[in-house]
Structure formats: C-alpha cells, structure tokens
Design a protein around this motif. Sequence first.
Motif, PDB file in Angstrom:
ATOM      1  N   ILE A   1      -5.627  76.855 -28.290  1.00 59.31           N
ATOM      2  CA  ILE A   1      -5.148  75.532 -27.890  1.00 59.31           C
ATOM      3  C   ILE A   1      -5.499  75.319 -26.425  1.00 59.31           C
ATOM      4  N   TYR A   2      -6.148  74.193 -26.139  1.00 53.89           N
ATOM      5  CA  TYR A   2      -6.544  73.840 -24.777  1.00 53.89           C
ATOM      6  C   TYR A   2      -5.824  72.557 -24.373  1.00 53.89           C
ATOM      7  N   LEU A   3      -5.186  72.575 -23.211  1.00 55.62           N
ATOM      8  CA  LEU A   3      -4.455  71.418 -22.686  1.00 55.62           C
ATOM      9  C   LEU A   3      -5.308  70.727 -21.638  1.00 55.62           C
ATOM     10  N   PHE A   4      -5.834  69.555 -21.993  1.00 51.61           N
ATOM     11  CA  PHE A   4      -6.705  68.790 -21.096  1.00 51.61           C
ATOM     12  C   PHE A   4      -5.861  68.169 -19.985  1.00 51.61           C
ATOM     13  N   GLU A   5      -6.250  68.412 -18.748  1.00 52.13           N
ATOM     14  CA  GLU A   5      -5.410  68.029 -17.621  1.00 52.13           C
ATOM     15  C   GLU A   5      -5.913  66.767 -16.919  1.00 52.13           C
ATOM     16  N   ASN A   6      -5.012  66.131 -16.200  1.00 53.47           N
ATOM     17  CA  ASN A   6      -5.275  64.983 -15.314  1.00 53.47           C
ATOM     18  C   ASN A   6      -5.381  63.645 -16.038  1.00 53.47           C
ATOM     19  N   TYR A   7      -5.911  63.625 -17.253  1.00 53.91           N
ATOM     20  CA  TYR A   7      -6.053  62.377 -18.010  1.00 53.91           C
ATOM     21  C   TYR A   7      -5.387  62.529 -19.375  1.00 53.91           C
ATOM     22  N   LEU A   8      -5.049  61.382 -19.981  1.00 55.49           N
ATOM     23  CA  LEU A   8      -4.643  61.389 -21.381  1.00 55.49           C
ATOM     24  C   LEU A   8      -5.919  61.389 -22.222  1.00 55.49           C
ATOM     25  N   LEU A   9      -6.235  62.532 -22.809  1.00 56.79           N
ATOM     26  CA  LEU A   9      -7.420  62.620 -23.660  1.00 56.79           C
ATOM     27  C   LEU A   9      -7.083  61.962 -24.990  1.00 56.79           C
ATOM     28  N   HIS A  10      -7.452  60.698 -25.114  1.00 56.49           N
ATOM     29  CA  HIS A  10      -7.107  59.877 -26.269  1.00 56.49           C
ATOM     30  C   HIS A  10      -8.193  59.924 -27.345  1.00 56.49           C
ATOM     31  N   ALA A  11      -9.273  60.668 -27.091  1.00 61.12           N
ATOM     32  CA  ALA A  11     -10.379  60.778 -28.037  1.00 61.12           C
ATOM     33  C   ALA A  11      -9.938  61.504 -29.298  1.00 61.12           C
ATOM     34  N   LYS A  12     -10.576  61.141 -30.431  1.00 57.03           N
ATOM     35  CA  LYS A  12     -10.264  61.769 -31.716  1.00 57.03           C
ATOM     36  C   LYS A  12     -11.593  62.163 -32.368  1.00 57.03           C
ATOM     37  N   ASN A  13     -11.873  63.454 -32.436  1.00 56.42           N
ATOM     38  CA  ASN A  13     -13.147  63.894 -33.001  1.00 56.42           C
ATOM     39  C   ASN A  13     -13.053  65.320 -33.509  1.00 56.42           C
ATOM     40  N   VAL A  14     -13.985  65.669 -34.381  1.00 56.50           N
ATOM     41  CA  VAL A  14     -14.021  66.979 -35.017  1.00 56.50           C
ATOM     42  C   VAL A  14     -15.465  67.451 -35.058  1.00 56.50           C
ATOM     43  N   SER A  15     -15.672  68.740 -34.759  1.00 57.90           N
ATOM     44  CA  SER A  15     -16.989  69.368 -34.891  1.00 57.90           C
ATOM     45  C   SER A  15     -16.848  70.580 -35.805  1.00 57.90           C
ATOM     46  N   ILE A  16     -17.751  70.686 -36.776  1.00 59.05           N
ATOM     47  CA  ILE A  16     -17.723  71.786 -37.746  1.00 59.05           C
ATOM     48  C   ILE A  16     -19.044  72.548 -37.691  1.00 59.05           C
ATOM     49  N   ASP A  17     -18.982  73.815 -37.286  1.00 58.62           N
ATOM     50  CA  ASP A  17     -20.131  74.737 -37.369  1.00 58.62           C
ATOM     51  C   ASP A  17     -21.386  74.231 -36.655  1.00 58.62           C
ATOM     52  N   GLY A  18     -21.247  73.300 -35.709  1.00 58.51           N
ATOM     53  CA  GLY A  18     -22.415  72.763 -35.040  1.00 58.51           C
ATOM     54  C   GLY A  18     -23.329  71.957 -35.941  1.00 58.51           C
ATOM     55  N   ARG A  19     -22.824  71.547 -37.121  1.00 58.45           N
ATOM     56  CA  ARG A  19     -23.669  70.846 -38.097  1.00 58.45           C
ATOM     57  C   ARG A  19     -23.131  69.490 -38.514  1.00 58.45           C
ATOM     58  N   LEU A  20     -21.842  69.235 -38.262  1.00 60.32           N
ATOM     59  CA  LEU A  20     -21.233  67.996 -38.755  1.00 60.32           C
ATOM     60  C   LEU A  20     -20.198  67.507 -37.752  1.00 60.32           C
ATOM     61  N   SER A  21     -20.198  66.193 -37.510  1.00 60.90           N
ATOM     62  CA  SER A  21     -19.272  65.563 -36.566  1.00 60.90           C
ATOM     63  C   SER A  21     -18.465  64.477 -37.253  1.00 60.90           C
ATOM     64  N   ILE A  22     -17.247  64.293 -36.775  1.00 60.75           N
ATOM     65  CA  ILE A  22     -16.437  63.125 -37.143  1.00 60.75           C
ATOM     66  C   ILE A  22     -15.907  62.518 -35.860  1.00 60.75           C
ATOM     67  N   ILE A  23     -16.118  61.228 -35.695  1.00 56.41           N
ATOM     68  CA  ILE A  23     -15.610  60.502 -34.529  1.00 56.41           C
ATOM     69  C   ILE A  23     -14.943  59.226 -35.040  1.00 56.41           C
ATOM     70  N   GLY A  24     -13.713  58.976 -34.607  1.00 58.46           N
ATOM     71  CA  GLY A  24     -13.056  57.792 -35.126  1.00 58.46           C
ATOM     72  C   GLY A  24     -11.760  57.472 -34.438  1.00 58.46           C
ATOM     73  N   SER A  25     -10.868  56.816 -35.193  1.00 57.87           N
ATOM     74  CA  SER A  25      -9.595  56.338 -34.649  1.00 57.87           C
ATOM     75  C   SER A  25      -8.411  57.172 -35.103  1.00 57.87           C
ATOM     76  N   SER A  26      -8.628  58.125 -36.016  1.00 55.37           N
ATOM     77  CA  SER A  26      -7.517  58.834 -36.639  1.00 55.37           C
ATOM     78  C   SER A  26      -7.055  60.021 -35.811  1.00 55.37           C
ATOM     79  N   ASN A  27      -5.756  60.048 -35.519  1.00 53.34           N
ATOM     80  CA  ASN A  27      -5.145  61.224 -34.918  1.00 53.34           C
ATOM     81  C   ASN A  27      -4.901  62.271 -36.002  1.00 53.34           C
ATOM     82  N   VAL A  28      -4.579  63.486 -35.573  1.00 55.30           N
ATOM     83  CA  VAL A  28      -4.242  64.538 -36.530  1.00 55.30           C
ATOM     84  C   VAL A  28      -2.720  64.587 -36.619  1.00 55.30           C
TER      85      VAL A  28
END
Length: 472
Positions: free
Chosen positions: A381-408
């Motif tokens: 678990i990494y805590l991003f500091e100084n800003y609210l990291l509002h980005a929502k994305n997923v990377s799998i095995d360096g082969r597939l990406s998901i970028i969108g509006s959905s939180n986990v």
Amino acid sequence: MIAAVTDHLGLIYLVCEWIIRLAMLAVVPRRRNSPSARSWLLFIFFLPIPGVLIYAAIGRPAFAQWRAERFRRLAPFFADTNARMRPAGLRIPNAQNRKAVDLADSVGGFPAIGGNAIELMDGYDQTIDRLVADIDAARFSVRLLVYIFADDATGMKVIDALARAVARGVKCHVLLDPVGSHRWRRGTVSRLRSAGVEVREALPYRLLHRRTRGDMRNHRKLFVIDGAIGYAGSQNIVAKDFRPGVTNQELVVRVVGPVVAAMTAVFVADWFLETETMLCNAVDVPAPAGAVVAQILPSGANYALEGFATLLVWLIHTAQHSVVVTTPYLIPEEELMGAMRTAVLRGVRVSIIVSAVADQRLVRLAQESYYEDLLAAGVSIYLFENYLLHAKNVSIDGRLSIIGSSNVDLRSFQLNEEVSLLIPDEATTMMLDATQDRAITGSRQLLLEDWKRRSRPRRFAENLARLLSPLL
C-alpha cells in the motif's frame, strides 16, 4: 387509565419493532450482498422503524421500473452500434487479454475495436485547456457527461468554449449530476442555457419524489467531440482545488478512433434515459486513427452484473506478475479481497496506490479498516502525499490497462453509473505504468508493523466506519 393506554401503546410499538426485525431478516438478504445485508440488518435491529423507512427509500440498489423499461427500449440502438463496431478478424495477441475483452463485452455490451490513438494526460489544467481547444475546433457536436460541472474560473473556460461552438452552429449537449454539482448547479445550468447549450440533470433528485433517488448517481466523466474525439477518466469540470486545503490530481485518456462510437452511444443512451429523446438513431464509427485496441465498459444499476467489479476480480485472479490499482477510495468487497490474497500467494506483486490526503473522513476511516488485512496478506500500500490522487486506473502484468471513473468501493460497484476504457495494449500500459511509478515515487509506503501501532481509539473508529461502509 392514562397509564394503561401508555402501556398498551408501548406494547404495540415493541411488537411492531420485532415484526420489522423478523420480517427484514427475510427481505434484506435477498436484495443485498452479504456485507451490505449485515450492515442494514444491524442498523434495522438497533433502530427498526427509522431503519426500515430508510431502507425503503435507498435500500435496494435498483432504478424505478419506468427507468428500467426505458433502458430496455435502448436494446435495438445498442445492437445496431455493436454491429457497426464489431470488427472482422480483430487480432489480440495475448490470450488473457482476449478473454478479458470477451468478459467486458459480456458484462458491458460493447466490443473491443482496433484503430485507435491513445493519449494519457495527468496535468489537470492542461487537460482542461486541451478539451477547450477540441471544443473550439468542433464542427458538428459536443457532448459532455460529467459528475461535477462548476461555474468557477475553470468551468467558465469550458462554458465559454461551448458558447463559441453554439455561435458557430455546433450542437452542444451537457449532462451533469445535480448532487455532484450541487454547489454550482443553478449557476452552471443558467450559464449553459444562456449560451444556447442543451443541458439536463442526470438522475435529478427531489426529496419525496417517487421517480428519483439521492444515493444512486451518474458518476461518469465522458466527453465526446464531433463523434471522433473522446475523453474518459476521473477529472471533473471544476477547479483542481475546489475543496479548501485539497488539490486534486487526475488521469484522463484522450482517444481518437473507432472506439469513440461506443462513447457516443453511452452519452446518447444517458440522454435518452433523462429526456426520452434520441440524439441520433445510429452512431457513425470514426475512421481508424492509430493501432491501439480499446473497449468501453459502462457499469451501473441498469446492468445485470457489477461490470467493473466483475472484470477487476477476474483480472486479479488471472494476473501472472503484477497488479497495480490506483484509487482514491478503497472499500473492497469480499470477492476482491480474496482475489488479492490469492494473487499474492501465487507470487503476483499486488500494489495499491491511495491518497494520503483525505476529503471524506468517514470514508477514509472505513478504508483504513482494510489496511491491516491487506498488508498482512502481502499487498503493498502506497500513500500518495501532498495531493488528493483522484485518478482511477488499473495495470495488469504490463499488458492491459483500465482507466475510468470507477473507484474501488461499494458505491462505484453497486450504486453509481460509471464508465471505464479497457486497453489491452502493451505500449499504452507501459505509459500507464510510468504514471503509476511516478505516483509511487511521490508516495510513502505503509508498513504493517507501523500500521499496527495506531491507537485503540483509531481502531475503534475504523471498525465502526467499516460497519457502515456498505451504507456509504
């Protein structure tokens, strides 16, 4: 006499409470998943009458029958769009990626399609400026679907660009969520209409109105220009520091190519659901502009399955090397927790990037209640500091990406209308990996031994918030 009547009324009230408790034991589990059912039952057992009234209002994550019927009427439109988009002989080299796009097709209804050019943008103001430039170059149509649209200085850049587009004869339509935009709703709607923009509220909420619900929101961020350029991601149309003391950092994908047809279809469908007016009866598929395969995945209560959650759990179960999830809000379901634990046991490196900056205290406490279990399972678990990291994305095995509006979190999985862009492409995923690496560099890694040293009052607050998390 008065005492006897009081005792009689007290007995009736007590009997009613127990009737409610026992009846809801049968009702609640049929309509909710296990964590939500437990939370609702706990709430109802402590406060039976208020609990059952609130449950009647927002307890079932489903739209009213009229809206479900209106969505069913869109089936021929979706089928026609898919027929126009579905490519012959689409080649996806990686077998796991092929299975992923097939699953996304099944749960979201749109096929993967090649020929797209993809650009990732994490500069907040630069993204707004790029959107304004695209609107200024629009010739036919601009369609914006957004959760927050403010009439502040940032929003006025977009509103002014829309006004210029309308003056050129461009048809401009805006859907905004009235709950997300509540601070600016009247001003934004007034300014847009004065500019000649067609604007509607998505899922309008009015107290005691049988056709609406306040907790089920349209959380999508989807911008389409001329049916040829599309934006998807996490960024709203509002100043990046609209919350005092909090500055947002986002990630948006700008795409040109055939997949924009699916983005158009999502907007046209949402507009129809609010207005019963079809902006077009058929969606034109743009010409190829690159070589990237991409796929739109809408999710929400209109769909039979929790599309984004279903895909995410499956992807983690099938990951072979690495999983990186970036989300501002993390309240995982049991299936997702299990998938992450199992992945670590299989030797997969699972990393979660969340924000150290909090904008919702209760949600943050509920989120933190999961940290110890995740860390003990070997998840980083990494805590991003100084800003609210509002980005929502997923990377799998360096082969597939998901970028969108959905939180986990349960809200995005079950209540909100969301949209994600699935990209089974190594080059794009390499760009996302670089963005995630920069976020990790700007983060503090949370260690299990350090986290265990938090105070007992803090643990109590976390556990209480966790009980409420399915209700948030």
